[in-house]
Design a protein around this motif. Structure first.
Motif, PDB file in Angstrom:
ATOM      1  N   ALA A  69       0.942  -1.278  -0.023  1.00 42.43           N
ATOM      2  CA  ALA A  69       0.044   0.033   0.103  1.00 42.43           C
ATOM      3  C   ALA A  69       0.950   1.286   0.078  1.00 42.43           C
ATOM      4  N   ARG A 123      -6.304  -6.446  -0.348  1.00 41.63           N
ATOM      5  CA  ARG A 123      -7.607  -5.673  -0.021  1.00 41.63           C
ATOM      6  C   ARG A 123      -8.674  -6.413   0.760  1.00 41.63           C
ATOM      7  N   SER A 128      -6.714  -0.020   4.059  1.00 42.14           N
ATOM      8  CA  SER A 128      -6.726   1.202   3.624  1.00 42.14           C
ATOM      9  C   SER A 128      -7.232   2.453   4.890  1.00 42.14           C
ATOM     10  N   TRP A 181     -15.867   4.232   0.719  1.00 43.47           N
ATOM     11  CA  TRP A 181     -14.546   5.071   1.188  1.00 43.47           C
ATOM     12  C   TRP A 181     -14.683   6.205   1.853  1.00 43.47           C
TER      13      TRP A 181
END
Length: 254
Positions: A69, A123, A128, A181
């Motif tokens: 990432a 993922r 994230s 997100w």
């Protein structure tokens, strides 16, 4: 996953590997002229604002570091511009301001997120959110009081005809944003502030749009393109198409 997150300034040997992740950005996005010209300069000129994550378990097995990432941000003089609100120009605008400020030696007062990308194989594991937390921590450690983010809602492409102002403020029963997100940002403490209606602009000839998308681009008007948040405007008689992407401004107070 045993993540090790550092700045690129701390691990400059990862300047090459951070580009080798398996990504799924739509081809046309890579042709935004602002991003094309400046994204690499973040790595070269602002490595302390580039975060890289490696999988320590994988590194121990393979004996080498592999980036899973990355997160790019930029410092800029936002408040000193006297802007009453975050700019409608969004992603493109903060990149241009940041490198203008760097060139002219202006003292930055805000950090803007630019990108968080996670390797396809990593993922679904909360990476994230960890990168966003690390970005906030990095800005705080450098004396900043806030991070702003022109967020690209990652499920908006599934309904390109929906007005972005409606989509940005849609919530679930629990009050959190409908978009995954945006939801990560709000859970991290961010507040949705406004829509950046012209956050990124990609223009090209109809021949280029055919190459980028595999679509005919032979009829005038809106064309829905896979991965696009809104339709692309096509002018076949004039030989061009234009995509103006909206993003959603989220403000994180540190």
């Amino acid at each position: 996953m045993d993540l090790k997150i550092t700045t690129l300034a701390e691990r400059p040997e990862l300047a090459g590997p951070l580009w080798s992740m398996a990504e799924d950005w739509p081809e046309f996005i890579l042709h935004d002229p602002v991003g094309w010209s400046l994204i690499g300069r973040i790595v070269a000129d602002l490595p302390e604002y580039v975060l890289v994550a490696t999988d320590e378990d994988s590194d121990r097995r393979n004996g080498e570091s592999s980036v899973v990432a990355r997160a790019f941000s930029v410092p800029l003089a936002l408040r000193s511009r006297g802007e009453p609100a975050l700019p409608d120009g969004g992603w493109d605008q903060v990149l241009l301001w940041a490198f203008s400020d760097l060139r002219h030696g202006k003292e930055p007062d805000t950090v803007s997120a630019i990108e968080i990308t996670v390797d396809e194989a990593a993922r679904g594991k909360g990476v994230s959110a960890r990168m966003l937390a690390a970005m906030r921590d990095n800005a705080r450690a450098r004396g900043f009081r806030e991070v702003v983010a022109p967020v690209r809602p990652n499920a908006k492409h599934l309904e390109p005809a929906t007005p972005i102002d409606e989509y940005a403020h849609r919530t679930r029963e629990d009050g959190l944003p409908h978009d995954p997100w945006l939801r990560v940002h709000v859970r991290a403490g961010g507040v949705i502030e406004k829509v950046a209606h012209a956050s990124m602009t990609v223009s090209g000839s109809t021949a280029q749009w055919r190459e980028w998308t595999g679509l005919p681009f032979d009829e005038e008007g809106p064309v829905e393109v896979p991965g696009a948040l809104v339709p692309v405007h096509c002018e076949p008689e004039r030989g061009y198409g234009v995509y103006v992407e909206p993003n959603v401004w989220v403000r994180h107070t540190l």
